[in-house]
Design an enzyme around this catalytic site. Sequence first.
Site, PDB file in Angstrom:
ATOM      1  N   LYS A 182       7.996  -9.308  -1.202  1.00  0.00           N
ATOM      2  CA  LYS A 182       6.756  -9.345  -1.997  1.00  0.00           C
ATOM      3  C   LYS A 182       6.827  -8.326  -3.132  1.00  0.00           C
ATOM      4  O   LYS A 182       7.673  -7.419  -3.101  1.00  0.00           O
ATOM      5  CB  LYS A 182       5.560  -9.066  -1.078  1.00  0.00           C
ATOM      6  CG  LYS A 182       5.591  -7.687  -0.422  1.00  0.00           C
ATOM      7  CD  LYS A 182       4.601  -7.574   0.728  1.00  0.00           C
ATOM      8  CE  LYS A 182       4.633  -6.180   1.341  1.00  0.00           C
ATOM      9  NZ  LYS A 182       3.859  -6.119   2.605  1.00  0.00           N
TER      10      LYS A 182
ATOM     11  N   TYR B 182       0.432  17.816 -23.331  1.00  0.00           N
ATOM     12  CA  TYR B 182      -1.014  17.609 -23.476  1.00  0.00           C
ATOM     13  C   TYR B 182      -1.812  18.694 -22.772  1.00  0.00           C
ATOM     14  O   TYR B 182      -1.521  19.057 -21.628  1.00  0.00           O
ATOM     15  CB  TYR B 182      -1.409  16.257 -22.886  1.00  0.00           C
ATOM     16  CG  TYR B 182      -1.141  15.089 -23.797  1.00  0.00           C
ATOM     17  CD1 TYR B 182      -1.745  14.998 -25.056  1.00  0.00           C
ATOM     18  CD2 TYR B 182      -0.301  14.049 -23.396  1.00  0.00           C
ATOM     19  CE1 TYR B 182      -1.507  13.909 -25.883  1.00  0.00           C
ATOM     20  CE2 TYR B 182      -0.060  12.958 -24.219  1.00  0.00           C
ATOM     21  CZ  TYR B 182      -0.677  12.901 -25.466  1.00  0.00           C
ATOM     22  OH  TYR B 182      -0.441  11.831 -26.273  1.00  0.00           O
TER      23      TYR B 182
HETATM   24  C1  LIG Z   1       4.638  -5.524   3.625  1.00  0.00           C
HETATM   25  C2  LIG Z   1       4.676  -6.112   4.975  1.00  0.00           C
HETATM   26  C3  LIG Z   1       5.816  -5.993   5.777  1.00  0.00           C
HETATM   27  C4  LIG Z   1       6.979  -5.107   5.421  1.00  0.00           C
HETATM   28  O1  LIG Z   1       6.629  -3.786   5.722  1.00  0.00           O
HETATM   29  P1  LIG Z   1       7.650  -2.563   5.520  1.00  0.00           P
HETATM   30  O2  LIG Z   1       6.874  -1.400   6.028  1.00  0.00           O
HETATM   31  O3  LIG Z   1       7.913  -2.480   4.055  1.00  0.00           O
HETATM   32  O4  LIG Z   1       8.856  -2.862   6.288  1.00  0.00           O
HETATM   33  C5  LIG Z   1       5.852  -6.700   6.971  1.00  0.00           C
HETATM   34  N1  LIG Z   1       4.808  -7.457   7.358  1.00  0.00           N
HETATM   35  C6  LIG Z   1       3.666  -7.554   6.635  1.00  0.00           C
HETATM   36  C7  LIG Z   1       2.554  -8.388   7.140  1.00  0.00           C
HETATM   37  C8  LIG Z   1       3.554  -6.884   5.423  1.00  0.00           C
HETATM   38  O5  LIG Z   1       2.426  -6.969   4.717  1.00  0.00           O
END
Ligand SMILES: *Cc1c(COP(=O)(O)O)cnc(C)c1O
Length: 379
Positions: free
Chosen positions: A46, A274
Amino acid sequence: MHGTISHFDTSAAAGGVLTIDCRALADNYRRLRAQVAPARAAAVVKANAYGLGALDVVPELIAAGCRDFFVAHLGEALELLPAVRDKYGARGLAPLRLYVLNGLMPGSEGTCAAAGIVPVINSLDQLERWARTAAARGEKLPAVLQFDSGMSRLGMAQEEAGVVVREGLAEGLDILAIMSHLASADEPHNPQNDDQLRVLRTIAAAFPDALVSFANSSGAFLGADYHGALARPGIALYGGAPTAAGKNPMRPVVRLDVRVIQTRTVPAGARIGYGGAFVAPATMRLATLAVGYADGLPRCLGNRGAAWFEGVRLPMVGRVSMDSLIVDATALPEGALAEGALVELIGPHQSLEDLAAAAGTISYELLTQLGRRYHRRYR
Ligand SMILES: *Cc1c(COP(=O)(O)O)cnc(C)c1O
């Protein structure tokens, strides 16, 4: 003119070089797969594979043997379709699958079904719509059923498992897995892990034929009870530490080197950046780097973070600007840092976790914010 452009080092046109080590990525996948064996390991890709480039990451993971890919949105899955067109199905491997974690939004059923994408079903309403779509198409559509085992974020309630079974709501669907997500897996001694495991086991007992999908990266290191049959690691694939304590067992995947765009020497009392948020206590050699908060370097790194050059720490001084920040290079010999030189922000001297800690955040947030302006190198 043409010749000049074709010989131009394109990385010099960007403020920095983001190097993604595809061999380390594949090694991390195999490491996680071994960790959860005999369970299978999916990959969570994702948010553009946590900022690293899902269209580049997915083929590497397919080559390493991964068959299951989770994204958050249907749009992300659609973008990845060309990358998972199955080139291997004929060889008897499991099919390549794309799963959408955020669920089945009303109106997306036809697109999801036509593309062969697997929705993670998060409510009874989603389940009914998906079953109706399957009936209308006269085919058994695949689905993952997510239940909330104690995080209160996504998934059907524990009690709804009984409703699904009693009313036969999943008939006509191919239930690939019963899924839940851990809220505190990075804390091995947090009792919430055990609580969630107990709830998930109760739910899974109602679906004796379905696989269980539970562990994220940290969950993979909680012990076999948490592995289920299909683990879903994300951050650990990309080199993030799956456990808070101890040495990070994953190989670093990301390296970030950014360019020096100017150097100067300032006298004691000079105001830097800044708001004059840093005042030189003595004569200082400064270097301005071509990276700022628009490139995902949080503003809170101002006066806190550092860059590295040839093993020397160069503290950030003053505020982080949109496109640049200033480091104190006094510790380096005069002339050591020239315009155009690259200094390390993520690499052997400063890990992803180190930089995230300096910014008061986590590796996940840092990676996903890195942005589009870097020259990207995949090796
Ligand atoms: C993002 C996510 C993962 C992966 O989690 P990590 O901590 O990056 O390994 C797995 N399952 C779900 C439902 C997620 O939202």
